[in-house]
Write a protein that holds these residues in place. Structure first.
Motif, mmCIF file in Angstrom:
data_model
loop_
_atom_site.group_PDB
_atom_site.id
_atom_site.type_symbol
_atom_site.label_atom_id
_atom_site.label_comp_id
_atom_site.label_asym_id
_atom_site.label_seq_id
_atom_site.Cartn_x
_atom_site.Cartn_y
_atom_site.Cartn_z
ATOM 1 N N LEU A 136 52.644 -29.469 -76.385
ATOM 2 C CA LEU A 136 51.971 -30.574 -75.705
ATOM 3 C C LEU A 136 52.750 -30.995 -74.463
ATOM 4 C CD1 LEU A 136 49.617 -32.584 -75.830
ATOM 5 C CD2 LEU A 136 51.108 -34.096 -77.130
ATOM 6 N N GLN A 137 54.052 -31.087 -74.586
ATOM 7 C CA GLN A 137 54.869 -31.542 -73.471
ATOM 8 C C GLN A 137 54.884 -30.537 -72.318
ATOM 9 O OE1 GLN A 137 55.625 -34.629 -73.497
ATOM 10 N NE2 GLN A 137 55.022 -34.825 -75.629
ATOM 11 N N GLU A 138 54.609 -29.264 -72.608
ATOM 12 C CA GLU A 138 54.572 -28.256 -71.545
ATOM 13 C C GLU A 138 53.281 -28.303 -70.738
ATOM 14 O OE1 GLU A 138 55.313 -24.511 -73.420
ATOM 15 O OE2 GLU A 138 57.450 -24.913 -73.640
ATOM 16 N N THR A 139 52.278 -28.992 -71.258
ATOM 17 C CA THR A 139 51.026 -29.094 -70.516
ATOM 18 C C THR A 139 51.179 -30.111 -69.399
ATOM 19 O OG1 THR A 139 50.112 -30.812 -71.942
ATOM 20 C CG2 THR A 139 49.649 -28.514 -72.550
ATOM 21 N N ASN A 140 50.258 -30.065 -68.483
ATOM 22 C CA ASN A 140 50.319 -30.951 -67.325
ATOM 23 C C ASN A 140 49.072 -31.826 -67.270
ATOM 24 O OD1 ASN A 140 51.334 -32.046 -64.990
ATOM 25 N ND2 ASN A 140 50.662 -30.385 -63.681
ATOM 26 N N LEU A 141 48.597 -32.269 -68.432
ATOM 27 C CA LEU A 141 47.338 -33.009 -68.480
ATOM 28 C C LEU A 141 47.449 -34.421 -67.911
ATOM 29 C CD1 LEU A 141 46.091 -31.863 -71.980
ATOM 30 C CD2 LEU A 141 45.363 -31.028 -69.748
ATOM 31 N N ASN A 142 48.660 -34.926 -67.755
ATOM 32 C CA ASN A 142 48.834 -36.266 -67.199
ATOM 33 C C ASN A 142 49.028 -36.244 -65.683
ATOM 34 O OD1 ASN A 142 48.527 -37.957 -69.377
ATOM 35 N ND2 ASN A 142 50.629 -37.706 -70.043
ATOM 36 N N SER A 143 48.702 -35.149 -65.050
ATOM 37 C CA SER A 143 48.887 -35.013 -63.613
ATOM 38 C C SER A 143 48.139 -36.108 -62.856
ATOM 39 C CB SER A 143 48.386 -33.645 -63.166
ATOM 40 O OG SER A 143 48.363 -33.580 -61.757
ATOM 41 N N ARG A 144 48.731 -36.553 -61.772
ATOM 42 C CA ARG A 144 48.088 -37.563 -60.926
ATOM 43 C C ARG A 144 46.841 -37.007 -60.247
ATOM 44 N NH1 ARG A 144 50.979 -41.935 -61.341
ATOM 45 N NH2 ARG A 144 53.231 -41.874 -61.399
ATOM 46 N N LEU A 145 46.722 -35.682 -60.178
ATOM 47 C CA LEU A 145 45.502 -35.082 -59.629
ATOM 48 C C LEU A 145 44.262 -35.518 -60.389
ATOM 49 C CD1 LEU A 145 46.307 -31.323 -58.861
ATOM 50 C CD2 LEU A 145 45.515 -33.053 -57.261
ATOM 51 N N MET A 146 44.432 -35.817 -61.678
ATOM 52 C CA MET A 146 43.288 -36.216 -62.504
ATOM 53 C C MET A 146 42.684 -37.542 -62.052
ATOM 54 S SD MET A 146 42.669 -33.746 -64.486
ATOM 55 C CE MET A 146 41.518 -34.416 -65.656
ATOM 56 N N ILE A 182 39.703 -29.706 -61.483
ATOM 57 C CA ILE A 182 41.117 -30.076 -61.555
ATOM 58 C C ILE A 182 41.674 -29.756 -62.936
ATOM 59 C CG2 ILE A 182 42.723 -32.032 -61.580
ATOM 60 C CD1 ILE A 182 41.006 -33.244 -59.298
ATOM 61 N N ALA A 183 40.926 -30.097 -63.978
ATOM 62 C CA ALA A 183 41.390 -29.816 -65.342
ATOM 63 C C ALA A 183 41.581 -28.319 -65.548
ATOM 64 C CB ALA A 183 40.405 -30.382 -66.359
ATOM 65 N N ARG A 184 40.645 -27.507 -65.055
ATOM 66 C CA ARG A 184 40.775 -26.050 -65.207
ATOM 67 C C ARG A 184 41.949 -25.525 -64.394
ATOM 68 N NH1 ARG A 184 38.688 -28.244 -68.248
ATOM 69 N NH2 ARG A 184 36.538 -28.226 -68.873
ATOM 70 N N TYR A 185 42.161 -26.091 -63.203
ATOM 71 C CA TYR A 185 43.288 -25.692 -62.361
ATOM 72 C C TYR A 185 44.608 -26.000 -63.071
ATOM 73 C CZ TYR A 185 46.796 -26.042 -58.693
ATOM 74 O OH TYR A 185 47.949 -25.926 -57.960
ATOM 75 N N LEU A 186 44.715 -27.223 -63.605
ATOM 76 C CA LEU A 186 45.946 -27.607 -64.297
ATOM 77 C C LEU A 186 46.160 -26.755 -65.553
ATOM 78 C CD1 LEU A 186 45.819 -31.483 -63.936
ATOM 79 C CD2 LEU A 186 47.264 -29.878 -62.689
ATOM 80 N N LYS A 187 45.084 -26.455 -66.247
ATOM 81 C CA LYS A 187 45.185 -25.616 -67.437
ATOM 82 C C LYS A 187 45.640 -24.207 -67.030
ATOM 83 C CE LYS A 187 42.690 -23.998 -71.447
ATOM 84 N NZ LYS A 187 41.420 -23.802 -72.082
ATOM 85 N N ASP A 189 47.515 -23.456 -64.473
ATOM 86 C CA ASP A 189 48.950 -23.534 -64.152
ATOM 87 C C ASP A 189 49.785 -23.441 -65.415
ATOM 88 O OD1 ASP A 189 48.581 -23.729 -61.478
ATOM 89 O OD2 ASP A 189 49.095 -25.854 -61.311
ATOM 90 N N ASN A 190 49.305 -24.040 -66.496
ATOM 91 C CA ASN A 190 50.070 -24.061 -67.739
ATOM 92 C C ASN A 190 50.059 -22.718 -68.442
ATOM 93 O OD1 ASN A 190 50.658 -26.765 -67.380
ATOM 94 N ND2 ASN A 190 48.759 -27.389 -68.339
ATOM 95 N N SER A 191 48.978 -21.968 -68.307
ATOM 96 C CA SER A 191 48.895 -20.695 -69.018
ATOM 97 C C SER A 191 49.853 -19.664 -68.438
ATOM 98 C CB SER A 191 47.461 -20.164 -69.002
ATOM 99 O OG SER A 191 47.069 -19.900 -67.661
ATOM 100 N N GLY A 192 50.311 -19.886 -67.215
ATOM 101 C CA GLY A 192 51.260 -18.961 -66.597
ATOM 102 C C GLY A 192 52.681 -19.178 -67.046
ATOM 103 N N ASN A 193 52.953 -20.273 -67.763
ATOM 104 C CA ASN A 193 54.322 -20.577 -68.210
ATOM 105 C C ASN A 193 54.741 -19.734 -69.351
ATOM 106 O OD1 ASN A 193 54.579 -22.537 -66.266
ATOM 107 N ND2 ASN A 193 54.000 -24.213 -67.623
#
Length: 193
Positions: A136-146, A182-187, A189-193
């Motif tokens: 959960l902490q590795e995700t970026n769902l709290n991004s200000r882009l949202m 934006i949500a798909r973009y952020l998701k 970004d996370n899948s590449g980690n």
């Protein structure tokens, strides 16, 4: 509370709201293309509301795949969100029939804003309730882009109250598409980690 039970409950609520929403669309007055086109604002309102509900469902599905439990505060926020989104069919039809009505536009926009805020608060609460969850902490769902869709909606309110009454209606459509992208973009970004 276990997320499996809650997710099933929330999924059922969204399915019911979508069903009620589509049942509110009237049949065309004539069985012609012109009859169908007379209902274009109904179809657009349905599309906007459907995308809002679908995005909430999809975001929660992704979120609940990462956690096993949520706390009571998150459940209460989701409860309030359930109340707010249950109003979508009513206000969708109202704005679809009255796209040049400032009160109808305002209420439709407020439902969207409240939904966005409650989704953000619920997500933050789930994060707080799972401080040691590495996935959960590795995700970026709290991004200000949202928050970009919220800014766009504020512009819609300014348009509605100044020069273009359907401004909220139009920016709701653009905002929900932006929210999904934006949500798909952020998701992504996370899948590449």
């Amino acid at each position: 509370m276990e997320t499996n039970r809650f997710e099933t409950f929330f999924d059922a609520i969204i399915a019911i709201i979508i069903t009620v929403l589509v049942l509110k669309i009237p049949q065309p007055t004539t069985p012609t293309l012109a009859g169908i086109m007379e209902l274009n604002t109904m179809y657009m309102g349905y599309l906007i509301s459907f995308l809002i509900l679908y995005n909430i469902w999809y975001a929660n599905h992704d979120l609940f795949q990462l956690v096993d439990e949520i706390n009571n505060r998150a459940v209460w926020i989701y409860g309030v969100m359930t109340f707010v989104i249950s109003l979508l069919p009513y206000f969708t039809i109202w704005v679809a029939y009255n796209t040049n009505s400032v009160p109808a536009e305002t209420m439709f926009g407020l439902i969207f804003i409240l939904t966005h805020i409650l989704t953000t608060l619920a997500t933050i609460e789930v994060y707080k309730a799972n401080p040691y969850n590495k996935n959960l902490q590795e995700t970026n769902l709290n991004s200000r882009l949202m928050n970009a869709p919220l800014v766009l909606l504020i512009i819609g309110f300014i348009l509605t109250y100044t020069v273009y009454v359907p401004g909220i209606y139009v920016t709701c459509l653009i905002s929900i598409v932006l929210w999904i992208l934006i949500a798909r973009y952020l998701k992504g970004d996370n899948s590449g980690n």
